[in-house]
Write an enzyme that holds these catalytic residues in place. Sequence first.
Site, mmCIF file in Angstrom:
data_model
loop_
_atom_site.group_PDB
_atom_site.id
_atom_site.type_symbol
_atom_site.label_atom_id
_atom_site.label_comp_id
_atom_site.label_asym_id
_atom_site.label_seq_id
_atom_site.Cartn_x
_atom_site.Cartn_y
_atom_site.Cartn_z
ATOM 1 N N TYR A 5 119.612 37.104 11.347
ATOM 2 C CA TYR A 5 118.941 35.986 10.674
ATOM 3 C C TYR A 5 119.059 34.677 11.452
ATOM 4 O O TYR A 5 119.731 34.600 12.465
ATOM 5 C CB TYR A 5 119.381 35.840 9.231
ATOM 6 C CG TYR A 5 120.824 35.546 8.882
ATOM 7 C CD1 TYR A 5 121.789 35.232 9.817
ATOM 8 C CD2 TYR A 5 121.216 35.597 7.540
ATOM 9 C CE1 TYR A 5 123.092 34.966 9.446
ATOM 10 C CE2 TYR A 5 122.519 35.337 7.159
ATOM 11 C CZ TYR A 5 123.454 35.020 8.117
ATOM 12 O OH TYR A 5 124.733 34.754 7.739
ATOM 13 N N GLU A 6 118.331 33.678 10.976
ATOM 14 C CA GLU A 6 118.161 32.386 11.659
ATOM 15 C C GLU A 6 117.549 32.559 13.041
ATOM 16 O O GLU A 6 117.874 31.847 13.984
ATOM 17 C CB GLU A 6 119.500 31.636 11.763
ATOM 18 C CG GLU A 6 120.227 31.437 10.458
ATOM 19 C CD GLU A 6 119.384 30.784 9.375
ATOM 20 O OE1 GLU A 6 118.358 30.170 9.704
ATOM 21 O OE2 GLU A 6 119.749 30.890 8.196
ATOM 22 N N GLY A 7 116.632 33.507 13.146
ATOM 23 C CA GLY A 7 116.004 33.827 14.424
ATOM 24 C C GLY A 7 116.800 34.926 15.099
ATOM 25 O O GLY A 7 117.944 34.698 15.508
ATOM 26 N N MET A 15 116.512 26.579 2.860
ATOM 27 C CA MET A 15 115.288 26.481 3.652
ATOM 28 C C MET A 15 114.473 27.742 3.408
ATOM 29 O O MET A 15 114.991 28.854 3.455
ATOM 30 C CB MET A 15 115.581 26.279 5.134
ATOM 31 C CG MET A 15 116.413 27.326 5.817
ATOM 32 S SD MET A 15 116.558 26.913 7.571
ATOM 33 C CE MET A 15 117.637 28.223 8.129
ATOM 34 N N THR A 65 125.363 29.794 12.321
ATOM 35 C CA THR A 65 125.305 31.251 12.374
ATOM 36 C C THR A 65 126.120 31.783 13.545
ATOM 37 O O THR A 65 126.826 32.791 13.422
ATOM 38 C CB THR A 65 123.847 31.728 12.481
ATOM 39 O OG1 THR A 65 123.107 31.216 11.377
ATOM 40 C CG2 THR A 65 123.757 33.248 12.477
#
Length: 596
Positions: A437-439, A162, A297
């Site tokens: 990461y991933e927000g 992504m 995550t």
Amino acid sequence: MPEYKAPLRDMRFLIDEVFDFTNSYATIGADDATPDMVNAILEEGAKFCEQVLAPLNRSGDEEGCHYEDTVVTTPKGFKEAFAQYAEGGWMGLASDPAYGGQGLPHSLGLVIGEMVGSANTSFGMYPGLTHGAMAAISAHGSEAQKQTYLTRMTEGRWTGTMCLTEPHCGTDLGIIKTRAVPQADGSYAVSGTKIFISAGEHDLSENIVHLVLAKLPDAPAGTKGISLFIVPKFLPAGDGIGERNGVSCGSIEHKMGIKASATCVMNFDEAKGFLIGEVNKGLNCMFTMMNHARLGTGMQGLCNGEASYQGAVKYANERLQMRSLTGVKAPDKPADPIIVHPDVRRMLLTMKAFNEGNRALAYFTAQLLDQLHSPDESKRQEAEGLLAFLTPICKAFMTETGVEVTNHGMQVFGGHGYIREWGMEQLVRDARIAPIYEGTNGIQALDLLGRKVLGSQGKLMLAFTKQVHRFCEANTGHADFASQIAELARLNKQLGEVTARIGMAAMKNPDEVGAAALDYLMYCGYFILGYLWLRMAMIAREKIEQGASERGFYEAKLATCDFYFKRLLPRTAAHLAAIEAGSESLMKLPAEHFSA
């Protein structure tokens, strides 16, 4: 290097005794997921992870990925391991049978994902990102897109990514610059640069399918103008690949950890892309992938924590240092093993309590993912609401505590923990990216408190707290757990009260939400683990009373639950105090006074 062994007994405890996956599978029509089938999958998954992936963990960290002239090569052994992973059918374990998958429940796929990530976090990034891309295509792609991409990704021939972040923007996707220009053939010419793209380029598969956020020339400003595009490295042709697309890797990052996972700068130069979903609705499509990735995550906190705990326990039983404060425990040796010392016990029990509690949280959440496929619409809606509430907590709480656990693991080793050869410092480095990461966890906290809780007028939170309330009411005055039940009920009531106070304060000053958010999320995490630990302990007590043969396993559950309630759950008080301190002390210092 810690020698990873899949914690199958604890996994089966949750699967069979706490959450009764077998009965849950029956309600969603997953008839193939019989206990024998599940056990066979767990056993084979454990063998693959222990014998193939775990031995590559340290060597992969030492070697890292190689970059030369847009080409990325993974460390020695990774390509062969990925081929075995694909050939074993692991990529398609929980995928749609219509596209070659085995159609087993998503919760079972998550359990295997835990083993993969614990054995080798970097390796787990490659199939993990692919599963996320598959989820987005499955939910939002056309039938033609599903046929083209899902079949090959299920086989492991193609992998996925992504592509969100750009050099000038991370979380603020509304200001992305990547553009997609419509073409006469219905495709789009995608141009722009994306950074921090995990598995963006590598040598494990014949093709890489990028899901790219971009804006059309006439798109509205902000996030309302974002669309999502499938941009393959090689254009599909027949049953294989055709010409090379205008996609290339500009460089790879030199990172603190997960060094065997290629983190890439990806350049799109009028690359041919295909719209997935509706124009300007790309963020909605991407959230399908993001939510999948956020749970994955969160699992990384558990995975690195489990590997660290296994190494620390072994070392603590072997390392001799000083004598016990209460008298000699190993008279035949020059000193006692360090596991006799209270401070080492504190670290090990903290690790054990978080790992086993987080595993329960992950499996509890995974069971909700299964329920999204229930034929009962009310159960689907209930699961959807609970997942919305729990997902940011899983991502942030599990990764925050995962960093704490790996730090404790390194500390148990003393000076040796700081030395690369022992492998404990790698787990700290690998775990440290997960809160980012991933927000980031700060973003997860804002999502939880601002969007999920206050944005729903408390509805999403109440769906969970009502479940806890019913549990406490049903067990009030329990002969063995009365005090823990009372404490859980108190925290449950307190959570509702503090949520209301934050909401009232935010009506006057929106900064109150941002000031409270992370402490609020951590409070929720400790509270939820308290609920799950009580569920586990009550079952353990029942098993002991029934004369279970594995008495030691169940007694360990009771002791760890007791430790959690006495030593870790009280941290909620500190988070509550920080929440109630408000935003004033955070915001009153002028920005210019933050000078070096």
